[in-house]
Design a protein around this motif. Structure first.
Motif, PDB file in Angstrom:
ATOM      1  N   ASP A 274      16.155  59.652   2.783  1.00  0.00           N
ATOM      2  CA  ASP A 274      16.542  59.175   1.455  1.00  0.00           C
ATOM      3  C   ASP A 274      17.015  57.732   1.557  1.00  0.00           C
ATOM      4  OD1 ASP A 274      17.269  58.932  -1.152  1.00  0.00           O
ATOM      5  OD2 ASP A 274      18.336  60.858  -1.249  1.00  0.00           O
ATOM      6  N   GLU A 275      16.069  56.807   1.363  1.00  0.00           N
ATOM      7  CA  GLU A 275      16.374  55.375   1.512  1.00  0.00           C
ATOM      8  C   GLU A 275      17.222  54.862   0.361  1.00  0.00           C
ATOM      9  OE1 GLU A 275      15.094  53.092   3.856  1.00  0.00           O
ATOM     10  OE2 GLU A 275      13.232  53.952   4.640  1.00  0.00           O
ATOM     11  N   ALA A 276      17.051  55.472  -0.823  1.00  0.00           N
ATOM     12  CA  ALA A 276      17.688  54.925  -2.022  1.00  0.00           C
ATOM     13  C   ALA A 276      18.605  55.958  -2.670  1.00  0.00           C
ATOM     14  CB  ALA A 276      16.611  54.474  -3.014  1.00  0.00           C
ATOM     15  N   TRP A 277      19.495  56.527  -1.870  1.00  0.00           N
ATOM     16  CA  TRP A 277      20.369  57.572  -2.393  1.00  0.00           C
ATOM     17  C   TRP A 277      21.280  57.033  -3.495  1.00  0.00           C
ATOM     18  CZ3 TRP A 277      25.716  58.016  -2.575  1.00  0.00           C
ATOM     19  CH2 TRP A 277      26.220  59.272  -2.927  1.00  0.00           C
ATOM     20  N   ALA A 278      21.460  57.831  -4.503  1.00  0.00           N
ATOM     21  CA  ALA A 278      22.444  57.514  -5.536  1.00  0.00           C
ATOM     22  C   ALA A 278      23.216  58.791  -5.835  1.00  0.00           C
ATOM     23  CB  ALA A 278      21.752  57.004  -6.798  1.00  0.00           C
ATOM     24  N   CYS A 279      24.523  58.652  -6.038  1.00  0.00           N
ATOM     25  CA  CYS A 279      25.377  59.812  -6.245  1.00  0.00           C
ATOM     26  C   CYS A 279      24.964  60.566  -7.514  1.00  0.00           C
ATOM     27  CB  CYS A 279      26.836  59.372  -6.354  1.00  0.00           C
ATOM     28  SG  CYS A 279      27.958  60.729  -6.739  1.00  0.00           S
ATOM     29  N   ALA A 280      24.782  61.878  -7.370  1.00  0.00           N
ATOM     30  CA  ALA A 280      24.373  62.694  -8.507  1.00  0.00           C
ATOM     31  C   ALA A 280      25.491  62.784  -9.541  1.00  0.00           C
ATOM     32  CB  ALA A 280      23.991  64.096  -8.020  1.00  0.00           C
ATOM     33  N   ALA A 281      26.736  62.599  -9.108  1.00  0.00           N
ATOM     34  CA  ALA A 281      27.874  62.736 -10.020  1.00  0.00           C
ATOM     35  C   ALA A 281      28.188  61.431 -10.744  1.00  0.00           C
ATOM     36  CB  ALA A 281      29.098  63.223  -9.255  1.00  0.00           C
ATOM     37  N   CYS A 282      28.194  60.294 -10.010  1.00  0.00           N
ATOM     38  CA  CYS A 282      28.649  59.058 -10.640  1.00  0.00           C
ATOM     39  C   CYS A 282      27.647  57.911 -10.557  1.00  0.00           C
ATOM     40  CB  CYS A 282      30.000  58.624 -10.047  1.00  0.00           C
ATOM     41  SG  CYS A 282      29.863  57.893  -8.406  1.00  0.00           S
TER      42      CYS A 282
END
Ligand code: ZN
Ligand code: ZN
Length: 674
Positions: free
Chosen positions: A445-453
């Motif tokens: 996952d190169e471009a992870w973004a928080c699912a919550a915020c």
């Protein structure tokens, strides 16, 4: 037509020990029976619990000399050709009428010793399993070519008894133990090894003394690395030619060759991992286990016996001495001391004070005043200083509970655990300058973004041994750093300054001992959800701390008020085990209670409970649904009813098997209930 030849159900065990195996409808041409002892009592290898007892067969004259007790045979049973072991020969059967003849003798080699047959019966009862299952663990598969070769002869024993006794000089009670042992007695002891102890040498010395006085030994250790040390210690004391190493990983030919040398009595010291506990040593005088709290001693195959229980059962049945050693003490070992069954071999307090100084860093109020960052710092200043001071004298061991680099990740802003977008598995960073990847499916996952915020920054709340090694390498730039854990375990490190970062159980041995031992992230070890968490934590820490050089320091990072850490600081495994035993007793947990789980589909588990003849004081917990296994109940009784519960559970298995009901898995005293 298997049903027609099944023995009738009224011959269930408990009613009659043996039944006549029926002659098949098309009988082979009659052959004259053996002139002497024409009846062979045979344990048939059948998974069916209700058929788990010996059956009588006729011994044809042609097999009179080969169908000896302990031999492997083929028999006709319920319409099928099955394997079996001859357990005894006799002149008559208890049953009138003609007996089915043995079909064939696979090998005249007596591989099932009478003592092991008796042991299998006792363990099958204790664990509510079958003798066939126990024997599959106890007797390795036949390797015909190996069997044709003679076993090497036993060499003359040359032991220096004074040196062997001197090895034990640290323990005041050891003199009496060894005197009793070499006098042919059966002393039993729980041995708390002093920090820095060369325990393989002590175990080897006890076995050598036992052999010098004409008796054999079985010594069981948790893993391959312990085994290599014990093997070397025995070779050092006795030379080659007295002991064998029994391990499942040795390959079938080698394993069978070593097993035969023991079964034939040309080797009388066996060292090995858990399956070695069954070795048919002649003139057995001593059984010993190292670090009996290690979960590697628990057999994962039915009936799930624990090596400690196997050895204790042998000590009881064969009247041998028993020795349970470790840096830590299991609650079960403590129970043996408390009940008076075993004596204690412990070093005097003065020796402990001389050998090790242990401290906890990072959480007391005093330390927080002195070093305000201690609460958040993974490496408080005190630890940094201890590492630096140790490095002036030799190698420093740093134990960290988790493998890998950054084995868990969370959102830097809101602390939500980072999960895989494909399968929801946990994300981890496998190494420096590498993007996060899923630990379950491997998706990067190169471009992870928080699912919550929606934040894109990650933090690592848990740091693995490789990242720890990297951090320490930066903190002590001119020092070599060694990392040991997972699939890259380092066996030993030389006696010069280096930082050795290892996960529990993967600590390399340092020739002269470590100049300092640091235990990081103790909170993580203490946060496992298990009834043995604290006991296991202290066992892991003492295992690392046990590798110190004389007079070295141990420093743990954690909460100094925690009882497990207090036990480390005082080096008091016995006191801690007593406290744990009391807590377990209050909570009705083993070893104060006997506990069993019944697992399976919901209906069969329910049925099994109905069939269970509950001893007085039985508690039933559940059923609860469990992953991949349907449902589970926990059944427990006070210790006094332990045997009754095991027997009742065994009876449930026999009834279910006789009625051809769906199987349930019964596990007596499972290591953990998750
Ligand atoms: Zn977030
Ligand atoms: Zn995934």
């Amino acid at each position: 037509m298997a049903d027609r030849t099944d023995p009738p159900t009224e011959t269930l065990p408990g009613l009659r020990e043996t039944v006549r195996a029926r002659r098949p409808r098309r009988a082979p041409p009659p052959e004259p029976p053996a002139e002497v002892d024409p009846v062979a009592r045979v344990l048939v290898d059948s998974p069916l619990a209700h058929l788990d007892r010996p059956f009588d067969y006729a011994v044809p004259a042609s097999m009179a000399a080969t169908a000896v007790p302990g031999a492997r045979v083929k028999v006709r049973f319920a319409g099928k050709a099955l394997d079996g072991f001859v357990v005894s020969r006799s002149a008559e059967s208890d049953h009138t009428g003609s007996l089915t003849p043995l079909r064939r003798v696979v090998s005249a080699e007596p591989v099932l010793a009478p003592a092991v047959a008796e042991l299998a019966a006792a363990l099958a009862e204790r664990y509510a399993g079958t003798r066939s299952d126990v024997l599959r663990l106890a007797v390795p598969p036949r390797h015909a070519t190996t069997e044709k070769a003679a076993s090497p002869a036993e060499e003359p024993v040359e032991v220096d008894p004074t040196a062997a006794r001197t090895a034990w000089a640290t323990y005041p009670a050891a003199d009496a133990f060894l005197a009793h042992l070499t006098g042919g007695g059966s002393p039993r002891a729980v041995w708390s090894a002093a920090p820095g102890e060369d325990w393989p040498h002590l175990l080897a010395s006890a076995a050598a003394l036992t052999l010098a006085h004409g008796r054999g030994s079985v010594l069981v250790v948790p893993d391959r690395r312990d085994l290599a040390r014990l093997d070397a210690a025995l070779t050092g004391l006795l030379g080659r030619g007295h002991h064998v190493v029994l391990t499942a990983g040795a390959g079938p030919a080698r394993r069978y060759r070593e097993f035969l040398a023991v079964a034939r009595g040309t080797r009388r010291i066996v060292v090995g991992t858990r399956a070695a506990a069954f070795a048919p040593v002649h003139d057995l005088g001593l059984v010993a286990i190292w670090d009996d709290g290690d979960d590697l001693h628990a057999e994962p195959r039915a009936p799930y016996p624990h090596a400690r229980e196997v050895l204790l059962t042998r000590a009881h049945l064969e009247g041998t001495a028993a020795l349970l050693g470790g840096f830590a003490r299991s609650v079960e070992a403590e129970q043996l001391v408390a009940s008076g069954w075993a004596h204690e071999l412990s070093p005097p307090r003065a020796v402990l004070r001389e050998r090790v100084t242990a401290a906890v860093a990072g959480a007391t109020d005093v330390e927080l005043d002195r070093d305000p960052l201690a609460r958040v710092a993974r490496l408080p200043k005190q630890v940094h200083d201890a590492v630096g001071a140790g490095l002036e004298r030799g190698p420093v061991l740093v134990q960290t509970p988790r493998r890998g680099y950054a084995p868990a990740l969370a959102c830097e802003r809101c602390r939500t655990p980072a999960r895989c977008a494909v399968c929801t598995g946990p994300l981890a960073v496998p190494g420096p300058a590498v993007p996060p990847a899923c630990r379950w499916c491997g998706t990067v996952d190169e471009a992870w973004a928080c699912a919550a915020c929606g934040h894109r920054g990650l933090r690592a709340p848990v740091v693995g041994e490789r990242r720890t090694a990297e951090e320490l390498g930066r903190a002590f730039p001119s020092t070599p750093v060694v990392s040991s854990g997972g699939d890259h375990v380092v066996e030993a490190v030389p006696d010069r300054p280096s930082i050795v970062v290892a996960t529990p159980g993967a600590e390399p041995v340092a020739a002269g001992g470590y100049a300092a031992v640091v235990l990081l992230d103790t909170w993580l070890t203490l946060s496992r959800p298990d009834l043995r968490t604290d006991e296991e934590a202290l066992r892991r820490w003492l295992g690392a701390a046990g590798l110190v050089a004389p007079g070295a320091g141990v420093i743990a990072v954690g909460d100094a008020a925690h009882p497990a850490l207090q036990a480390l600081v005082r080096w008091d495994p016995a006191g801690f085990a007593r406290r744990e035993a009391a807590a377990r007793s209050e909570a009705h947990l083993p070893p104060a209670s006997r506990l069993a789980t019944i697992t399976g589909d919901h209906g069969p588990v329910d049925d099994a409970l109905t069939l269970l003849d509950r001893p007085p004081g039985t508690e039933v917990l559940g059923p609860v649904p469990v992953d991949h296994a349907g449902s589970r109940v926990v059944v427990r009784v006070p210790r006094a009813q332990a045997t009754a519960l095991s027997r009742a559970l065994g009876e449930v298995q026999r009834l279910r098997s006789a009625r051809k009901l769906d199987p349930v898995r019964i596990q007596v005293d499972p290591l953990s209930i998750t």
